[in-house]
Design an enzyme around this catalytic site. Sequence first.
Site, PDB file in Angstrom:
ATOM      1  N   THR A   7     -22.664  58.379  49.109  1.00  0.00           N
ATOM      2  CA  THR A   7     -24.397  57.897  49.896  1.00  0.00           C
ATOM      3  C   THR A   7     -24.543  57.944  51.643  1.00  0.00           C
ATOM      4  O   THR A   7     -23.688  56.512  52.041  1.00  0.00           O
ATOM      5  CB  THR A   7     -25.279  56.283  49.201  1.00  0.00           C
ATOM      6  OG1 THR A   7     -24.780  56.704  47.844  1.00  0.00           O
ATOM      7  CG2 THR A   7     -26.810  56.611  49.680  1.00  0.00           C
ATOM      8  N   LYS A  39     -30.602  60.765  45.078  1.00  0.00           N
ATOM      9  CA  LYS A  39     -30.398  59.633  45.255  1.00  0.00           C
ATOM     10  C   LYS A  39     -31.599  58.999  46.232  1.00  0.00           C
ATOM     11  O   LYS A  39     -32.132  57.713  46.574  1.00  0.00           O
ATOM     12  CB  LYS A  39     -29.659  59.163  46.364  1.00  0.00           C
ATOM     13  CG  LYS A  39     -28.259  59.863  45.972  1.00  0.00           C
ATOM     14  CD  LYS A  39     -27.059  59.734  47.351  1.00  0.00           C
ATOM     15  CE  LYS A  39     -25.906  60.048  46.266  1.00  0.00           C
ATOM     16  NZ  LYS A  39     -24.636  59.861  47.229  1.00  0.00           N
ATOM     17  N   GLY A  51     -34.886  55.742  48.232  1.00  0.00           N
ATOM     18  CA  GLY A  51     -33.719  55.822  48.462  1.00  0.00           C
ATOM     19  C   GLY A  51     -32.915  54.614  48.733  1.00  0.00           C
ATOM     20  O   GLY A  51     -32.978  53.267  48.737  1.00  0.00           O
ATOM     21  N   SER A 130     -22.553  54.655  53.489  1.00  0.00           N
ATOM     22  CA  SER A 130     -21.392  55.227  53.819  1.00  0.00           C
ATOM     23  C   SER A 130     -21.906  55.641  55.341  1.00  0.00           C
ATOM     24  O   SER A 130     -20.781  55.272  56.505  1.00  0.00           O
ATOM     25  CB  SER A 130     -20.535  55.938  53.097  1.00  0.00           C
ATOM     26  OG  SER A 130     -19.712  55.129  51.390  1.00  0.00           O
ATOM     27  N   CYS A 165     -18.881  61.360  58.010  1.00  0.00           N
ATOM     28  CA  CYS A 165     -18.608  60.870  56.924  1.00  0.00           C
ATOM     29  C   CYS A 165     -17.575  61.433  55.740  1.00  0.00           C
ATOM     30  O   CYS A 165     -18.268  62.196  55.222  1.00  0.00           O
ATOM     31  CB  CYS A 165     -19.410  59.966  56.622  1.00  0.00           C
ATOM     32  SG  CYS A 165     -19.291  58.834  55.800  1.00  0.00           S
TER      33      CYS A 165
END
Length: 180
Positions: A7, A39, A51, A130, A165
């Site tokens: 996420t 999400k 979210g 993340s 990421c």
Amino acid sequence: MPRLRATTILAVRHKGGVAVGGDGQVTLGQVVMKSDAHKVRRLHGGKVLAGFAGAAADAFALLERFEARLKDFQGNVPRAATELAKDWRMDRNLRRLEAMIIAVDRDNLLLLSGTGDVIQPTDGIAAIGSGGPYAQAAARALTLHSGLSAPQIVRTALEIAADLCIYTNRNIEVEEVSNQ
């Protein structure tokens, strides 16, 4: 057991618009388990967007409680968020839940955590997960140096986060709060 990572969620309030977006990746250890997770949720008749990041089951449990609080307080997002944060911090079972939520409506953008925090960012930008720091940095730069709308900033910043990421992908969904 490998740690479940997932996420990037980003919310932006800019030029009168409010948008929330998230990527679709769920990772277990070194394996992408799902690439198209949703999400971001519409709550309270679509007037509120939420979210979530963290453990999915924990996040769903918190979203259910948040939606119930919204109903209790006639859609008042700050009051519902404060009551949820209070419950989350004080209830022994809720305290163990590992998730974070960003909740927005036309007038409010709030970040909720299990430590009892209810934070309203000064700059109208909040990110969790993340890739949150990457998306937040990109969104800040885009709000200052572009003419993009809130949904465009959310999408572009999430794409930038996906490039940086490894727990964030480009399967991005963006929802906008209606002005009604």
